[in-house]
Write an enzyme that holds these catalytic residues in place. Structure first.
Site, PDB file in Angstrom:
ATOM      1  CE1 TYR A  60       6.434  -9.345   0.165  1.00 53.95           C
ATOM      2  CE2 TYR A  60       5.543  -7.152  -0.157  1.00 53.95           C
ATOM      3  CZ  TYR A  60       6.387  -7.998   0.503  1.00 53.95           C
ATOM      4  OH  TYR A  60       7.187  -7.512   1.508  1.00 53.95           O
ATOM      5  CG  PHE A 205       5.510  -8.806  12.244  1.00 56.37           C
ATOM      6  CD1 PHE A 205       4.141  -8.767  12.071  1.00 56.37           C
ATOM      7  CD2 PHE A 205       6.003  -9.616  13.253  1.00 56.37           C
ATOM      8  CE1 PHE A 205       3.283  -9.496  12.884  1.00 56.37           C
ATOM      9  CE2 PHE A 205       5.162 -10.352  14.077  1.00 56.37           C
ATOM     10  CZ  PHE A 205       3.806 -10.293  13.880  1.00 56.37           C
ATOM     11  N   PRO A 206       5.516  -4.409  11.904  1.00 58.26           N
ATOM     12  CG  PRO A 206       4.569  -2.448  11.040  1.00 58.26           C
ATOM     13  CD  PRO A 206       4.981  -3.852  10.656  1.00 58.26           C
ATOM     14  CG  LEU A 207       0.603  -2.987  13.489  1.00 52.07           C
ATOM     15  CD1 LEU A 207      -0.587  -3.102  12.566  1.00 52.07           C
ATOM     16  CD2 LEU A 207       0.267  -2.101  14.674  1.00 52.07           C
TER      17      LEU A 207
END
Length: 278
Positions: A60, A205-207
């Site tokens: 990142y 990417f849980p949302l």
């Protein structure tokens, strides 16, 4: 956030609702975050609000996200677990090239220790298995780092059940981080396997809110709980399995606190079933 949402990674107890720091970088997860002071405040607000699990990676930035975390939070609050990852080359924005060479993995580990200002990485995750390198070779420096006390626990990311089993023959792991949310459940079998094995499952990417046909159901359940659809998406994951640890990311302190409120939403079994039906 409620204590009932605690989970143990190895011997470290953390809150299941954590924070993913990937968004605190430049466009396409490359370069410096646009507003560094705001990014530091988001991290500090997360810890102040009870977050005890922060997920980052060497890739990142690259490297810049780990440095930012240390700048914002070091010396670290007791009980805070910072998980990082290694195993990618990042030649440019949006470019992710697996690199599982032992030399590269060693550099990732040593670099993360320095950037995070720690003697031991609590959870180091292999970001991807490199198809061009035998995974046993890739993990040799990881096993050495564990023996040397530089890594406490090891995890994997974006792996199949067979790959997890292969790695478990090489060294113990405590977690798996795969893509998983209401809309995309391709790794359902991996989630089930981690639950059986007593491993943490960390959906990235849980949302994602879910397929179009689910939108009305999500909105209806959100209205019942006076919650947002994002909060319901997170609450569904918490309810789906007790080994799921959440790392929603955001650059907004307001959204951060909205996400954390998902811990207070207790979905019924019926609501779980409604949301789980595709």
């Amino acid at each position: 956030m409620e204590n009932t949402l605690n989970y143990k990674i190895g011997g470290i107890e953390i809150n299941r609702l954590g924070y993913g720091a990937m968004q605190l970088t430049g466009k396409d997860v490359f370069g410096e975050v646009a507003d560094r002071e705001n990014a530091k405040k988001v991290l500090q607000s997360a810890v102040e609000a009870g977050v005890s699990f922060i997920d980052t990676a060497e890739a990142y930035g690259p490297k810049l996200n780990e440095t930012l975390i240390a700048e914002a939070l070091y010396p670290y609050k007791a009980g805070l677990l910072i998980a990082t990852k290694g195993g990618f080359n990042r030649p440019g924005p949006g470019q992710w090239i697996p690199n599982g060479s032992p030399d590269h993995i060693t550099q990732n580990i040593e670099g993360s220790l320095k950037r995070l200002k720690v003697d031991t990485i609590d959870l180091w995750q292999l970001h991807r298995i490199d198809p061009n390198v035998d995974v046993e070779e890739t993990l040799a420096p990881v096993a050495d780092a564990v023996k040397a006390g530089k890594i406490r626990y090891v995890g994997l990311s974006e792996v199949t059940v067979d790959q997890i089993k292969q790695v478990q023959q090489i060294l113990p792991i405590v977690s798996v981080q795969n893509l998983y949310n209401l809309a995309d459940r391709r790794w359902e079998n991996v989630l089930d396997y981690t639950e059986q094995q007593g491993l943490a499952f960390i959906p990235w990417f849980p949302l994602a809110s879910g397929p179009d046909k689910l939108e009305a159901k999500i909105r209806s359940i959100a209205a019942t709980h006076q919650a947002t659809t994002a909060q319901i998406a997170l609450a569904w994951l918490l309810k789906r399995s007790s080994n799921i640890l959440l790392i929603p990311g955001t650059k907004s302190i307001t959204h951060l606190h909205d996400n954390l409120k998902a811990a207070d939403i207790i979905l019924s079994d019926e609501e779980l079933a409604t949301l789980s039906a595709q």
